[in-house]
Design a protein around this motif. Structure first.
Motif, PDB file in Angstrom:
ATOM      1  N   ILE A 241       0.859  -1.182   0.000  1.00 41.19           N
ATOM      2  CA  ILE A 241       0.000   0.000   0.000  1.00 41.19           C
ATOM      3  C   ILE A 241       0.899   1.237   0.000  1.00 41.19           C
ATOM      4  CG2 ILE A 241      -1.786   1.296   1.206  1.00 41.19           C
ATOM      5  CD1 ILE A 241      -2.770  -1.353   0.091  1.00 41.19           C
ATOM      6  N   LEU A 242       0.743   2.065  -1.023  1.00 45.09           N
ATOM      7  CA  LEU A 242       1.583   3.249  -1.178  1.00 45.09           C
ATOM      8  C   LEU A 242       0.942   4.455  -0.504  1.00 45.09           C
ATOM      9  CD1 LEU A 242       2.576   2.593  -4.852  1.00 45.09           C
ATOM     10  CD2 LEU A 242       4.190   2.976  -3.011  1.00 45.09           C
ATOM     11  N   PRO A 243       1.708   5.182   0.308  1.00 41.53           N
ATOM     12  CA  PRO A 243       1.157   6.347   0.996  1.00 41.53           C
ATOM     13  C   PRO A 243       1.001   7.536   0.057  1.00 41.53           C
ATOM     14  CG  PRO A 243       3.500   6.179   1.459  1.00 41.53           C
ATOM     15  CD  PRO A 243       3.128   4.956   0.635  1.00 41.53           C
ATOM     16  N   ASN A 244       0.050   8.406   0.409  1.00 42.03           N
ATOM     17  CA  ASN A 244      -0.129   9.658  -0.334  1.00 42.03           C
ATOM     18  C   ASN A 244      -0.345   9.395  -1.819  1.00 42.03           C
ATOM     19  OD1 ASN A 244      -0.268  12.438  -0.744  1.00 42.03           O
ATOM     20  ND2 ASN A 244       1.942  12.616  -1.076  1.00 42.03           N
ATOM     21  N   SER A 245      -1.155   8.376  -2.133  1.00 36.91           N
ATOM     22  CA  SER A 245      -1.403   8.030  -3.535  1.00 36.91           C
ATOM     23  C   SER A 245      -2.849   7.644  -3.728  1.00 36.91           C
ATOM     24  CB  SER A 245      -0.507   6.858  -3.970  1.00 36.91           C
ATOM     25  OG  SER A 245      -0.755   6.522  -5.323  1.00 36.91           O
ATOM     26  N   GLY A 246      -3.393   8.065  -4.864  1.00 36.68           N
ATOM     27  CA  GLY A 246      -4.693   7.597  -5.296  1.00 36.68           C
ATOM     28  C   GLY A 246      -4.543   6.392  -6.199  1.00 36.68           C
ATOM     29  N   HIS A 247      -5.312   6.365  -7.274  1.00 32.37           N
ATOM     30  CA  HIS A 247      -5.369   5.206  -8.167  1.00 32.37           C
ATOM     31  C   HIS A 247      -4.126   5.061  -9.047  1.00 32.37           C
ATOM     32  CE1 HIS A 247      -7.822   1.997  -9.776  1.00 32.37           C
ATOM     33  NE2 HIS A 247      -7.797   2.481 -11.002  1.00 32.37           N
ATOM     34  N   SER A 248      -3.419   6.164  -9.250  1.00 31.94           N
ATOM     35  CA  SER A 248      -2.313   6.171 -10.219  1.00 31.94           C
ATOM     36  C   SER A 248      -0.971   5.864  -9.565  1.00 31.94           C
ATOM     37  CB  SER A 248      -2.254   7.519 -10.931  1.00 31.94           C
ATOM     38  OG  SER A 248      -3.422   7.759 -11.658  1.00 31.94           O
ATOM     39  N   THR A 249      -0.875   4.722  -8.924  1.00 36.89           N
ATOM     40  CA  THR A 249       0.373   4.361  -8.241  1.00 36.89           C
ATOM     41  C   THR A 249       1.549   4.284  -9.201  1.00 36.89           C
ATOM     42  OG1 THR A 249      -0.198   2.015  -8.500  1.00 36.89           O
ATOM     43  CG2 THR A 249      -0.803   3.073  -6.424  1.00 36.89           C
ATOM     44  N   LEU A 250       1.319   3.791 -10.420  1.00 33.34           N
ATOM     45  CA  LEU A 250       2.437   3.635 -11.352  1.00 33.34           C
ATOM     46  C   LEU A 250       2.751   4.916 -12.113  1.00 33.34           C
ATOM     47  CD1 LEU A 250       0.072   3.268 -13.390  1.00 33.34           C
ATOM     48  CD2 LEU A 250       0.793   0.890 -13.626  1.00 33.34           C
ATOM     49  N   VAL A 251       2.039   5.992 -11.773  1.00 31.02           N
ATOM     50  CA  VAL A 251       2.392   7.328 -12.260  1.00 31.02           C
ATOM     51  C   VAL A 251       3.018   8.131 -11.123  1.00 31.02           C
ATOM     52  CG1 VAL A 251       1.502   9.498 -13.207  1.00 31.02           C
ATOM     53  CG2 VAL A 251       0.583   7.321 -14.011  1.00 31.02           C
ATOM     54  N   ASN A 252       2.311   8.200  -9.983  1.00 27.78           N
ATOM     55  CA  ASN A 252       2.779   8.994  -8.849  1.00 27.78           C
ATOM     56  C   ASN A 252       4.082   8.470  -8.260  1.00 27.78           C
ATOM     57  OD1 ASN A 252       0.440  10.563  -9.047  1.00 27.78           O
ATOM     58  ND2 ASN A 252      -0.700   9.226  -7.676  1.00 27.78           N
ATOM     59  N   TYR A 253       4.268   7.149  -8.311  1.00 24.83           N
ATOM     60  CA  TYR A 253       5.464   6.513  -7.766  1.00 24.83           C
ATOM     61  C   TYR A 253       6.145   5.662  -8.835  1.00 24.83           C
ATOM     62  CZ  TYR A 253       4.142   7.787  -2.988  1.00 24.83           C
ATOM     63  OH  TYR A 253       3.845   8.472  -1.838  1.00 24.83           O
ATOM     64  N   LYS A 254       6.263   6.202 -10.050  1.00 23.43           N
ATOM     65  CA  LYS A 254       6.691   5.395 -11.180  1.00 23.43           C
ATOM     66  C   LYS A 254       8.027   4.702 -10.946  1.00 23.43           C
ATOM     67  CE  LYS A 254       8.553   9.460 -13.502  1.00 23.43           C
ATOM     68  NZ  LYS A 254       8.245  10.530 -14.430  1.00 23.43           N
ATOM     69  N   ASP A 255       9.010   5.387 -10.395  1.00 28.80           N
ATOM     70  CA  ASP A 255      10.332   4.771 -10.212  1.00 28.80           C
ATOM     71  C   ASP A 255      10.280   3.684  -9.148  1.00 28.80           C
ATOM     72  OD1 ASP A 255      11.428   6.473 -12.127  1.00 28.80           O
ATOM     73  OD2 ASP A 255      11.972   7.992 -10.640  1.00 28.80           O
ATOM     74  N   GLN A 256       9.649   3.985  -8.023  1.00 31.95           N
ATOM     75  CA  GLN A 256       9.534   3.001  -6.950  1.00 31.95           C
ATOM     76  C   GLN A 256       8.669   1.820  -7.395  1.00 31.95           C
ATOM     77  OE1 GLN A 256       8.260   4.791  -3.297  1.00 31.95           O
ATOM     78  NE2 GLN A 256       8.427   2.893  -2.100  1.00 31.95           N
ATOM     79  N   PHE A 257       7.598   2.123  -8.137  1.00 33.62           N
ATOM     80  CA  PHE A 257       6.744   1.056  -8.667  1.00 33.62           C
ATOM     81  C   PHE A 257       7.544   0.129  -9.563  1.00 33.62           C
ATOM     82  CE2 PHE A 257       3.999  -0.883 -11.788  1.00 33.62           C
ATOM     83  CZ  PHE A 257       2.846  -1.214 -11.100  1.00 33.62           C
ATOM     84  N   ASN A 258       8.281   0.695 -10.500  1.00 31.81           N
ATOM     85  CA  ASN A 258       9.017  -0.128 -11.463  1.00 31.81           C
ATOM     86  C   ASN A 258      10.055  -1.011 -10.791  1.00 31.81           C
ATOM     87  OD1 ASN A 258       7.518   1.089 -13.473  1.00 31.81           O
ATOM     88  ND2 ASN A 258       9.140   2.488 -14.116  1.00 31.81           N
ATOM     89  N   THR A 259      10.841  -0.437  -9.879  1.00 31.16           N
ATOM     90  CA  THR A 259      11.894  -1.227  -9.238  1.00 31.16           C
ATOM     91  C   THR A 259      11.307  -2.297  -8.316  1.00 31.16           C
ATOM     92  OG1 THR A 259      12.109   0.462  -7.502  1.00 31.16           O
ATOM     93  CG2 THR A 259      13.614   0.602  -9.376  1.00 31.16           C
ATOM     94  N   THR A 260      10.229  -1.967  -7.607  1.00 23.74           N
ATOM     95  CA  THR A 260       9.621  -2.945  -6.699  1.00 23.74           C
ATOM     96  C   THR A 260       8.998  -4.105  -7.470  1.00 23.74           C
ATOM     97  OG1 THR A 260       9.173  -1.234  -5.043  1.00 23.74           O
ATOM     98  CG2 THR A 260       7.900  -3.267  -4.885  1.00 23.74           C
TER      99      THR A 260
END
Length: 279
Positions: A241-260
């Motif tokens: 669960i990503l903090p401070n994020s709505g539906h666009s996790t792979l936009v708002n946290y794109k780098d962290q999303f990709n590496t994870t």
């Protein structure tokens, strides 16, 4: 989901605009496969283990502009436009998540891909889960973000559900006029599906055999409790669960999303039980 993308376009401005590489409209990378009564549009990038990218309701390949360049370094990325969306035109009356999951399976068969990794966003997450359930040999690992498995206000934020219902009424009213076009009917079909589907998926999640990384924003259009429920129902799952994020996790946290997600694909799934729960 269609409303989500419209809403986030308004909020994020250019977040979903196609990049200079024209993801979703790249004649060099794009092809059509005639499967199951329509032509499915897809684009391929890179080499390596196949990785299937599946967008949300009313979206297209371009929604993965932040993922394609990253994952194409180490994977054969196959990004698709789902049936009746993007360039995968299908003006028939029927549309369901099961149909789209079977479309994905047929595309993989056409491309002679026996198994792959999958990333699914929103409705793409539903499609990914159904692909893993209906065609288990096809999915090695699955990462989903913002999926919901019942069409009601327990699995969609009430504001979001009501906006989808308003959009449904707008399209329904338009269809009553003689000036209505096939494209309006298609838009209604795609949006309306979110009010009546999916059905009975949550109860069958124990049939998902592959490891699944279940992702959501802490202020997602999907209530966090439902995302937790999905993860808890899958035998081999991780929850993020990503903090401070709505539906666009792979936009708002794109780098962290990709590496994870990449680490999830690369590393063996770990059963965390017994004394490991202290680690």
């Amino acid at each position: 989901m269609r409303f989500y993308y419209i809403l986030f376009l308004l909020i994020c401005g250019s977040a979903f605009l196609v990049s200079a590489q024209n993801f979703g409209n790249n004649p060099t990378a794009g092809k059509y496969a005639r499967i199951r009564g329509f032509k499915m549009y897809y684009e391929t990038y890179g080499t390596g283990k196949p990785l299937l990218l599946v967008h949300g309701n009313g979206g297209s390949i371009s929604n993965f502009e932040n993922q394609i360049p990253y994952f194409a370094r180490n994977y054969k990325v196959i990004a698709v436009d789902s049936r009746a969306q993007g360039k995968s035109t299908d003006l028939s009356d029927s549309l369901s998540y099961e149909m789209m999951a079977d479309d994905l399976n047929a595309l993989l068969d056409t491309l002679k891909i026996s198994d792959c990794y999958v990333i699914g966003w929103s409705d793409g997450g539903i499609n990914g889960l159904l692909l893993a359930m209906r065609h288990p040999d096809k999915v090695s690992k699955l990462a989903i973000t913002g999926a919901n498995l019942k069409p009601d206000t327990t699995t969609l934020d009430p504001f979001v559900y009501n906006e989808i219902a308003k959009t449904d009424k707008k399209y329904s009213d338009s269809l009553k006029h003689s000036s209505s076009t096939p494209l309006t009917k298609n838009a209604w079909k795609v949006n309306h599906m979110m009010l009546i589907e999916p059905k009975n998926v949550l109860a069958d999640l124990h049939h998902v055999k592959c490891p699944v990384l279940v992702i959501g924003g802490d202020h997602d259009a999907i209530p966090t409790r439902h995302t937790i429920e999905i993860a808890a129902s899958i035998p081999n799952s991780y929850l993020w669960i990503l903090p401070n994020s709505g539906h666009s996790t792979l936009v708002n946290y794109k780098d962290q999303f990709n590496t994870t997600v990449n680490n999830f694909f690369k590393q063996p799934y770990r059963d965390i039980s017994g004394n490991d729960r202290f680690n």
